[in-house]
Design a protein around this motif. Structure first.
Motif, short mmCIF file in Angstrom:
data_model
loop_
_atom_site.label_atom_id
_atom_site.label_comp_id
_atom_site.label_asym_id
_atom_site.label_seq_id
_atom_site.Cartn_x
_atom_site.Cartn_y
_atom_site.Cartn_z
N GLN A 66 0.97 -1.18 0.05
CA GLN A 66 0.12 -0.05 0.09
C GLN A 66 0.78 1.20 -0.14
OE1 GLN A 66 -3.43 0.01 -0.38
NE2 GLN A 66 -3.42 2.12 -0.38
N ARG A 67 2.09 1.19 0.73
CA ARG A 67 2.93 2.44 0.54
C ARG A 67 3.40 2.47 -0.54
NH1 ARG A 67 5.95 0.79 6.50
NH2 ARG A 67 4.21 1.34 7.77
N LEU A 68 3.93 1.47 -1.25
CA LEU A 68 4.53 1.40 -2.40
C LEU A 68 3.56 2.08 -3.55
CD1 LEU A 68 6.72 -1.62 -2.80
CD2 LEU A 68 7.41 0.74 -2.44
N ASP A 69 2.35 1.63 -3.52
CA ASP A 69 1.24 2.09 -4.42
C ASP A 69 0.86 3.61 -3.87
OD1 ASP A 69 -0.69 1.31 -6.43
OD2 ASP A 69 -2.28 1.87 -4.78
N ASP A 70 0.94 4.04 -2.81
CA ASP A 70 0.26 5.45 -2.57
C ASP A 70 1.67 6.21 -3.09
OD1 ASP A 70 -1.73 4.90 -1.37
OD2 ASP A 70 -0.91 4.93 0.70
N ALA A 71 2.86 5.77 -2.87
CA ALA A 71 4.05 6.44 -3.37
C ALA A 71 3.99 6.57 -4.94
CB ALA A 71 5.50 5.91 -2.79
N ARG A 72 3.76 5.55 -5.43
CA ARG A 72 3.57 5.72 -6.91
C ARG A 72 2.54 6.31 -7.48
NH1 ARG A 72 0.07 3.28 -10.08
NH2 ARG A 72 -1.01 2.18 -8.75
N ARG A 73 1.42 6.55 -6.75
CA ARG A 73 0.33 7.35 -7.29
C ARG A 73 0.77 8.84 -6.87
NH1 ARG A 73 -4.93 4.72 -7.41
NH2 ARG A 73 -4.70 2.52 -6.80
N GLU A 74 1.19 9.10 -5.73
CA GLU A 74 1.90 10.45 -5.57
C GLU A 74 2.79 10.92 -6.57
OE1 GLU A 74 3.37 13.30 -1.80
OE2 GLU A 74 3.14 11.03 -1.41
N PHE A 75 3.72 9.98 -6.88
CA PHE A 75 4.59 10.43 -7.75
C PHE A 75 4.06 10.67 -9.27
CE2 PHE A 75 7.38 8.83 -11.71
CZ PHE A 75 8.49 9.74 -11.46
N VAL A 76 3.02 9.64 -9.81
CA VAL A 76 2.38 9.98 -11.11
C VAL A 76 1.78 11.33 -10.84
CG1 VAL A 76 0.41 9.14 -12.35
CG2 VAL A 76 2.06 7.62 -11.46
N ALA A 77 0.77 11.65 -9.91
CA ALA A 77 0.43 12.90 -9.58
C ALA A 77 1.28 14.14 -9.60
CB ALA A 77 -0.61 12.81 -8.09
N ASN A 78 2.22 14.10 -9.01
CA ASN A 78 3.27 15.13 -9.14
C ASN A 78 3.90 15.29 -10.43
OD1 ASN A 78 3.00 15.54 -6.36
ND2 ASN A 78 4.55 14.33 -5.62
N VAL A 79 4.22 14.21 -10.91
CA VAL A 79 4.87 14.23 -12.62
C VAL A 79 3.73 14.97 -13.43
CG1 VAL A 79 5.69 12.98 -14.33
CG2 VAL A 79 6.62 12.63 -12.25
N SER A 80 2.50 14.44 -13.28
CA SER A 80 1.65 14.73 -14.26
C SER A 80 1.38 16.33 -13.90
CB SER A 80 0.40 13.98 -14.00
OG SER A 80 0.30 12.85 -14.02
N HIS A 81 1.28 16.78 -12.75
CA HIS A 81 1.11 18.21 -12.40
C HIS A 81 2.22 18.98 -12.95
CE1 HIS A 81 -0.74 21.72 -10.17
NE2 HIS A 81 0.70 21.97 -9.74
N GLU A 82 3.37 18.58 -12.86
CA GLU A 82 4.49 19.38 -13.38
C GLU A 82 4.54 19.50 -14.96
OE1 GLU A 82 6.87 21.09 -11.48
OE2 GLU A 82 5.53 20.63 -9.67
N LEU A 83 4.30 18.35 -15.19
CA LEU A 83 4.21 18.39 -16.72
C LEU A 83 3.31 19.17 -17.50
CD1 LEU A 83 4.66 14.31 -17.53
CD2 LEU A 83 6.38 16.21 -17.80
N ARG A 84 2.22 19.47 -16.83
CA ARG A 84 1.32 20.49 -17.45
C ARG A 84 1.77 21.59 -18.09
NH1 ARG A 84 -3.97 21.22 -13.82
NH2 ARG A 84 -4.66 22.17 -15.51
N THR A 85 2.98 22.34 -17.32
CA THR A 85 3.29 23.63 -17.87
C THR A 85 4.08 23.37 -19.22
OG1 THR A 85 3.27 24.18 -15.54
CG2 THR A 85 4.78 25.54 -17.26
N PRO A 86 5.29 22.55 -18.95
CA PRO A 86 5.82 22.22 -20.48
C PRO A 86 5.03 21.88 -21.68
CG PRO A 86 6.34 20.46 -18.75
CD PRO A 86 5.71 21.61 -17.94
N ILE A 87 4.21 21.13 -21.36
CA ILE A 87 3.11 20.48 -22.33
C ILE A 87 2.45 21.66 -22.91
CG2 ILE A 87 1.28 18.97 -22.95
CD1 ILE A 87 3.85 17.58 -22.75
N THR A 88 1.97 22.55 -21.82
CA THR A 88 1.22 23.79 -22.26
C THR A 88 2.23 24.78 -23.30
OG1 THR A 88 -0.23 23.52 -20.64
CG2 THR A 88 -0.13 25.68 -21.73
#
Length: 600
Positions: free
Chosen positions: A357-379
């Motif tokens: 569960q901790r690994l899954d939470d970390a993965r989800r958080e990582f994906v969320a952070n990366v997705s959030h950070e990718l919004r600006t360069p993609i835009t």
């Protein structure tokens, strides 16, 4: 039983002997009389005497003469009597006062009618013989011989005495023989019984049957040999079962997952150390199923699990003592008779998934952070690509590359949006605006919007409400997204000219929506993974259709967040059916208040 058998045989034999002796004497009496009166001389003498004036005296003299000759055997036990055949009157005889004592028997009456009366009556009080004497053609007199059976009775009494003596000796001998015979039967049976008791008490069959050997080839010997073979097989079976039990205990003790077995009353049959540690159970004897489930926060009752289908498994996930535990519930059966089985209890498997569960939470958080950070360069990339495209002529190589960059940027934007949506659903960060929704109106609107896309590919898209649809408390935008995604998939993956049907209804406090198509279908090996993130049945086909691989994952998260379920059934080449259920209770009709007097 042996004595009774001997008694029965001897009594029957004695009875037959006595009866045969009585019959022998009666028959011999009749034969002796026949021999005398069948003599032609006797017949002539009696016929001549019957014509004389003093016929009774003359007949008596002839009878006396033959009696003295020993042919009729007249003595103290046997008498003769002379009767008038016409009147039936007693005329003369060897016995005194016989006129009043002689009975007119069947034989005597037969002789008076002209026939020889020689019927044998074995059970009569006496033996008799009647001979008719003719005078011309008319029966004038009857000679009647009677025997009181004293001689036969004496012989029969002697025979009966012999029979009773034989009976007594037979009983004594049968008792003695029966005792020895019964011991030859009962002794090995008693020995077998004692050895069986030792086997039942748990003693080693080899030691119990070691001194026991078959002594004969009869039924007892065969039984002993069979019992010895059975004890050997029983020992092997017990040894194998004990080995399997030890093996199973070792496996359960060393499992990294917790295992608890409950009986049908909710009492613990077995618990391994891992389960005891996870649930902090010190004394299993003081724990019952319902209390334990209530203490650890699982809303399930013993009766709910016991009435499940045998192959059905229930899953629950809880957080207990800073551990995330997944619990699996399943029933097990036990054999009652040879072909009959019944539910024996419940097995609960506990899996500690804290690290996962901790690994899954970390993965989800990582994906969320990366997705959030990718919004600006993609835009930024999309903005520059669109700017550079302005003024470019169609067909220019540079314009083609910039257009590809722009479309891929759009695709990346959609993926990022879907990832952020999943992240928000995972962490419950999206504030769901739940309101009461008219599902008929929502479904009609979604079908109407998707009808244009369906018609472009020649599809027929229809909607049918099989029952009245109660309102549902949910987030309208999220449900619309789920329905749009499901119908959109049906349109995309159905060949041109297909049929897509949307059904909705209410059943058992649930509202269901079913989307059915006759498209290409999904292989069975992919059905279980179809709701996984980024999973694609045919990656090339999905990419060509513009999918992100996250639509069904988002749909499942949204439906489960609303307390519902979603499942897919499909057959390759025949089509796919998506079923979504949501909790929905019909509101009970309000009772109208009755007007009372002036309060109308």
């Amino acid at each position: 039983m042996f004595v009774l058998l001997v008694l029965s045989v001897m009594i029957i034999t004695g009875t037959i002997s006595v009866s045969s002796l009585s019959s022998f004497y009666a028959q011999r009496f009749a034969n002796d009389m026949d021999a005398v009166f069948a003599d032609s001389m006797v017949k002539k003498d009696l016929s001549d005497a019957a014509l004389a004036q003093n016929a009774p005296e003359r007949i008596a003299d002839i009878i006396e003469a033959y009696a003295d000759a020993g042919r009729l055997g007249i003595n103290q036990n046997r008498d003769y009597h002379i009767f008038n055949a016409q009147t039936g009157m007693y005329l003369d005889g060897s016995a005194e006062n016989a006129a009043d004592t002689v009975l007119k028997t069947e034989n005597l009456l037969a002789a008076m009618n002209g026939e020889v009366g020689k019927k044998v009556n074995v059970y009569g009080a006496f033996m008799d013989y009647a001979y008719p004497i003719y005078a011309g053609n008319t029966v004038k007199y009857v000679v009647y011989i009677t025997d009181n059976k004293d001689e036969a009775t004496d012989v029969m009494q002697s025979l009966i005495a012999v029979v009773f003596q034989s009976l007594l000796w037979g009983v004594v001998i049968s008792l003695i023989l029966g005792f020895f015979i019964s011991r030859t039967i009962t002794k090995p049976i008693v020995d077998l019984t004692r050895r069986a008791e030792k086997l039942a008490s748990g003693e080693n069959p080899a030691e119990v049957m070691g001194s026991f050997a078959k002594k004969a080839d009869d039924e007892i010997g065969i039984l002993a040999d069979t019992f010895s073979y059975m004890s050997d097989e029983l020992y092997k079976t017990i040894y194998e079962m004990d080995g399997e039990k030890t093996k199973l205990a070792a496996i359960l003790e060393n499992l990294t997952d917790g295992v608890i077995a409950f009986d049908t009353n909710g009492k613990i049959l077995h618990i391994n150390p891992v389960a005891a540690g996870l649930l902090s159970i010190a004394n299993p004897n003081l724990v019952d199923f319902d209390t334990l489930m209530n203490d650890i926060g699982i809303n399930v009752k013993l009766g709910d699990i016991l009435y499940l289908r045998k192959k059905q498994t229930v899953e629950h996930t809880i957080t207990l003592y800073n551990h995330v535990i997944k619990a699996f519930f399943a029933v097990f059966t036990q054999t009652v008779e040879k072909t009959t089985k019944k539910i024996g209890g419940i097995v609960v498997a506990l899996q500690d998934i804290t690290n996962l569960q901790r690994l899954d939470d970390a993965r989800r958080e990582f994906v969320a952070n990366v997705s959030h950070e990718l919004r600006t360069p993609i835009t930024t990339i999309k903005s520059y690509a669109e700017t550079m495209l302005d003024g470019k002529e169609e067909g220019d190589m540079e314009a083609h590359f910039l257009s590809t960059i722009n479309s891929e940027a759009d695709r990346m934007t959609r993926i990022i949006k879907d990832l952020l949506t999943l992240s928000q659903l995972d962490h419950n960060k999206e504030s769901a605006k739940k309101t009461r929704i008219d599902m008929r109106e929502l479904l009609e609107n979604v079908v109407e919007k998707m009808n244009l896309s369906a018609k472009k590919q020649g599809h027929t898209l229809t909607f049918v409400a099989t029952t009245e649809l109660p309102p549902v408390t949910a987030d309208r935008d999220q449900l619309e997204r789920v329905l749009t995604n499901i119908i959109s998939n049906a349109i995309k993956y159905t060949p041109d000219g297909g049929i897509i049907e949307v059904f909705a209804g209410h059943l058992y406090n649930e509202l269901y929506v079913k989307v059915k198509d006759n498209g290409i279908g999904i292989p069975k090996k992919d059905i279980d993974r179809i709701f996984e993130r980024f999973y694609r049945v045919d990656k090339a086909r999905t990419r060509a259709a513009g999918g992100t691989g996250l639509g069904l994952a988002i749909a499942k998260e949204i439906v489960e967040a609303h307390g519902g379920k979603i499942k897919i059934t499909s057959e390759p080449g025949e089509g796919t059916e998506v079923m979504m259920t949501l909790p929905a209770k019909r509101r009970a009709p309000r009772k109208k208040k009755e007007a009372h007097g002036d309060e109308a």
